[in-house]
Design a protein around this motif. Sequence first.
Motif, short mmCIF file in Angstrom:
data_model
loop_
_atom_site.label_atom_id
_atom_site.label_comp_id
_atom_site.label_asym_id
_atom_site.label_seq_id
_atom_site.Cartn_x
_atom_site.Cartn_y
_atom_site.Cartn_z
N MET A 230 0.83 -1.21 0.00
CA MET A 230 0.00 0.00 0.00
C MET A 230 0.86 1.25 0.00
SD MET A 230 -2.81 -1.07 -0.57
CE MET A 230 -4.36 -0.38 -0.16
N THR A 231 1.99 1.23 0.73
CA THR A 231 2.89 2.37 0.73
C THR A 231 3.45 2.60 -0.67
OG1 THR A 231 3.47 1.87 3.01
CG2 THR A 231 4.94 3.36 1.83
N THR A 232 3.83 1.52 -1.34
CA THR A 232 4.36 1.62 -2.69
C THR A 232 3.31 2.19 -3.64
OG1 THR A 232 5.81 -0.27 -2.34
CG2 THR A 232 5.35 0.32 -4.62
N LEU A 233 2.10 1.70 -3.58
CA LEU A 233 1.04 2.20 -4.46
C LEU A 233 0.72 3.65 -4.16
CD1 LEU A 233 -1.30 -0.92 -4.62
CD2 LEU A 233 0.36 -0.14 -6.33
N GLU A 234 0.71 4.03 -2.90
CA GLU A 234 0.46 5.43 -2.54
C GLU A 234 1.56 6.33 -3.09
OE1 GLU A 234 0.10 5.28 1.72
OE2 GLU A 234 -1.79 4.17 1.61
N LEU B 62 -5.27 2.66 -12.72
CA LEU B 62 -4.63 1.35 -12.68
C LEU B 62 -3.95 1.11 -11.32
CD1 LEU B 62 -3.09 1.30 -16.26
CD2 LEU B 62 -4.90 -0.21 -15.41
N ILE B 63 -3.29 2.12 -10.81
CA ILE B 63 -2.64 1.99 -9.50
C ILE B 63 -3.69 1.76 -8.42
CG2 ILE B 63 -1.28 3.23 -7.76
CD1 ILE B 63 0.19 4.59 -10.18
N TYR B 64 -4.79 2.48 -8.51
CA TYR B 64 -5.90 2.29 -7.56
C TYR B 64 -6.43 0.85 -7.66
CZ TYR B 64 -10.37 2.86 -5.21
OH TYR B 64 -11.44 2.70 -4.37
#
Length: 188
Positions: free
Chosen positions: A4-8, A131-133
Motif C-alpha cells: 500500500m505504501t508503494t502504491l500510494e 490502474l494503480i488504484y
Amino acid sequence: MRTMTTLEQLSKSVRHLAETVAHSFESMSLVDLNYKPAPNSWSMLQCLEHLNRYSRYYNPALANAIAQHTGEQAHLGSISYSWLGKKSVEMVRPQNTKKHKTVKHMNPNNSQLNRATVGEFLQHQQELLQLIYDARKVDLNKKAVPVEFFKLLKLRIGEALEFVVLHQERHVQQALRVKQQLAQQAAA
C-alpha cells in the motif's frame, strides 16, 4: 516496501508528473515545445511522445493483468523483484544518468508533433492513476505484464507499475532540461 505504501507513493508521483507537465508545457508555444538543443536530441514534445508510445502499450497491458488477477488473494506484503524487474527499474531510474538507446518504434525523433501530445500524456496519467488504484486488489507479485519489446518475458504487476512511473519521471526530467536549455539560449 509495503504494497500500500508503494502504491500510494506511485500515485503521488503520477499526480506530480501530471501537474508538472501541465504547469511547465501546456502554455508554451508549439515552436518552443519542438525546440531541440541538438539535431539528435529530443524536443520536449518528443520526450512526451516517447512516454505516450510506452503508455499506449503498458496501460492496456497493466489493465489486462490487473483484470485477470482481480478477485484472487491480494498480497499485502512487500513487492519482490525478479532479475528482469530489478534490471528494468534500475535502467530507467531518473538517478541513473547512463543513456540508453530506445527501440526504433519507441523513438519519436523526426516525428511531427503538436499540442495533442501534451493532452495525450495527461490522459495517460489519469488512466495510470486508476490502474494503480485498481492494483490494490491484486497480488502485485504476479508475473503478468509482457515486456513491450519481447512479450515472452513478463514483469510482475508491481515492478511493471514502478517501471512505468520511473520511466516517466526520467523523461519528464529530460523534457524539463530541454526547457531550461531553451531559456538559457533565449537569455544569451
